[in-house]
Design an enzyme around this catalytic site. Structure first.
Site, PDB file in Angstrom:
ATOM      1  N   LYS A  53       0.843  -1.203   0.000  1.00 33.66           N
ATOM      2  CA  LYS A  53       0.000   0.000   0.000  1.00 33.66           C
ATOM      3  C   LYS A  53       0.875   1.249   0.000  1.00 33.66           C
ATOM      4  O   LYS A  53       0.615   2.209  -0.718  1.00 33.66           O
ATOM      5  CB  LYS A  53      -0.938  -0.005   1.222  1.00 33.66           C
ATOM      6  N   GLN A  97      -4.808  -1.552   9.605  1.00 31.46           N
ATOM      7  CA  GLN A  97      -4.719  -2.856   8.957  1.00 31.46           C
ATOM      8  C   GLN A  97      -5.311  -3.939   9.862  1.00 31.46           C
ATOM      9  O   GLN A  97      -4.958  -4.043  11.038  1.00 31.46           O
ATOM     10  CB  GLN A  97      -3.240  -3.167   8.629  1.00 31.46           C
ATOM     11  N   ASP A 120     -11.334   2.865   3.875  1.00 28.96           N
ATOM     12  CA  ASP A 120     -11.636   1.428   3.788  1.00 28.96           C
ATOM     13  C   ASP A 120     -13.137   1.194   3.555  1.00 28.96           C
ATOM     14  O   ASP A 120     -13.537   0.106   3.161  1.00 28.96           O
ATOM     15  CB  ASP A 120     -11.291   0.749   5.134  1.00 28.96           C
TER      16      ASP A 120
HETATM   17  N1  GUN Z   1      -7.004  -6.718   6.024  1.00 28.39           N
HETATM   18  C1  GUN Z   1      -7.280  -7.433   4.914  1.00 28.39           C
HETATM   19  N2  GUN Z   1      -7.875  -6.672   3.979  1.00 28.39           N
HETATM   20  C2  GUN Z   1      -7.988  -5.431   4.516  1.00 28.39           C
HETATM   21  C3  GUN Z   1      -8.514  -4.203   4.034  1.00 28.39           C
HETATM   22  O1  GUN Z   1      -9.036  -4.083   2.917  1.00 28.39           O
HETATM   23  N3  GUN Z   1      -8.427  -3.147   4.897  1.00 28.39           N
HETATM   24  C4  GUN Z   1      -7.882  -3.262   6.135  1.00 28.39           C
HETATM   25  N4  GUN Z   1      -7.863  -2.174   6.897  1.00 28.39           N
HETATM   26  N5  GUN Z   1      -7.394  -4.387   6.612  1.00 28.39           N
HETATM   27  C5  GUN Z   1      -7.436  -5.460   5.801  1.00 28.39           C
END
Ligand code: GUN
Length: 281
Positions: A53, A97, A120
């Protein structure tokens, strides 16, 4: 029949090129989009997702801040870190996350993030807006799946979509987004009886159950579109929830793993961050 590939990597690259131009334009107007990512603990998969990311942000010209916290952090401390970011004018998007350690309430964390910075799309306010079809941040993986289907000009109206998996992150919202596109949606999960009968009804089968090679050719109707959201590691190798080699002989379209949904998830996160930054103008 050999399925056509739904190439998420290619579409993600095309979208990121456009995003970079959008970010350059915003930057000339003194708005540098900013994303803050909080990573709690040392989970290797989370570390690698967060790294990807950050790299994507850097390539697009988005300012990214990584806040690493030990897995001993208290809920109160984590909530106050989020509060600080809610008030930081240089930050347009906040992402914690997941998963986070069990002693912290995931829902409390999600609900602490200001809805207008929730890139998100997990906050109940944003989920509610998505459900009623109001414009809002859409959850990145489901948003990426819909973008891939649209790019391939796959007609969604009246199609029977079967979603395997009911997580808040993928299964539930992807069904809702496809319902918003006028599909007929059935949700299945680990306790569904006669799962194979259900999946064989799907014109479009979305698999997000988190089990390697869970779906094989016997589960798929000839000519179905199959979207594999799974990312599993087997003997050090990445594989999806769908047995690619058998299903590719039966489906009309299929997403590879890697190179399918994964790159789209990050791209939609960038898109949501840029959308958030635009509101500063
Ligand atoms: N863990 C796995 N996929 C995601 C996501 O799309 N966002 C977040 N914040 N955590 C994740």
């Amino acid at each position: 029949m050999t399925a056509l590939l739904l190439n998420g990597k290619e579409l993600a690259a095309k979208k990121r090129e456009q995003l970079k131009k959008d970010v350059d334009q915003l930057t000339t107007e003194n708005v540098i989009p900013g994303l803050a990512v909080i990573l709690v603990g040392e989970d290797p998969a989370s570390q690698s997702y967060v790294k990807a990311k950050q790299k994507a942000c850097e390539q697009a010209g988005i300012h990214s801040v990584l806040i690493k916290k030990p897995d001993t952090i208290t809920e109160e401390e984590l909530l106050s870190d989020i509060e600080r970011l809610n008030e930081d004018n240089s930050i347009d998007g906040i992402l914690v996350q997941l998963p986070i350690p069990k002693h912290i309430s995931e829902q409390a964390v999600i609900e602490k993030i200001a809805p207008e910075k929730d890139v998100d799309g997990f906050h109940p306010i944003n989920i509610g807006k998505m459900m009623v079809g109001e414009e809002t941040f859409l959850p990145c993986t489901p948003y990426g799946v819909v973008e891939m289907l649209k790019e391939a000009k796959i007609d969604l109206v009246g199609k029977h979509v079967v979603v395997v998996g009911r997580s808040n992150i993928v299964g539930k919202p992807v069904g809702q987004l496809l319902l918003n596109e006028h599909a007929t949606v059935t949700y299945c999960h680990s306790r569904t009886k006669n799962l194979r009968e259900m999946t064989n009804l799907a014109d479009i089968l979305i698999v997000a159950i988190g089990r390697a090679n869970f779906i094989n050719a016997d589960d798929v109707k000839p000519g179905a579109v199959v979207v594999d959201v799974g990312i599993n590691r087997v003997d050090g190798k990445l594989c999806g929830d769908v047995d690619f080699d058998s299903v590719k002989e039966k489906a009309s379209y299929l997403t590879p793993v890697p190179g399918g949904v994964g790159p789209m998830t990050i791209t939609m996160l960038l898109e949501n961050t840029v959308q958030s930054a635009r509101k500063r103008l």
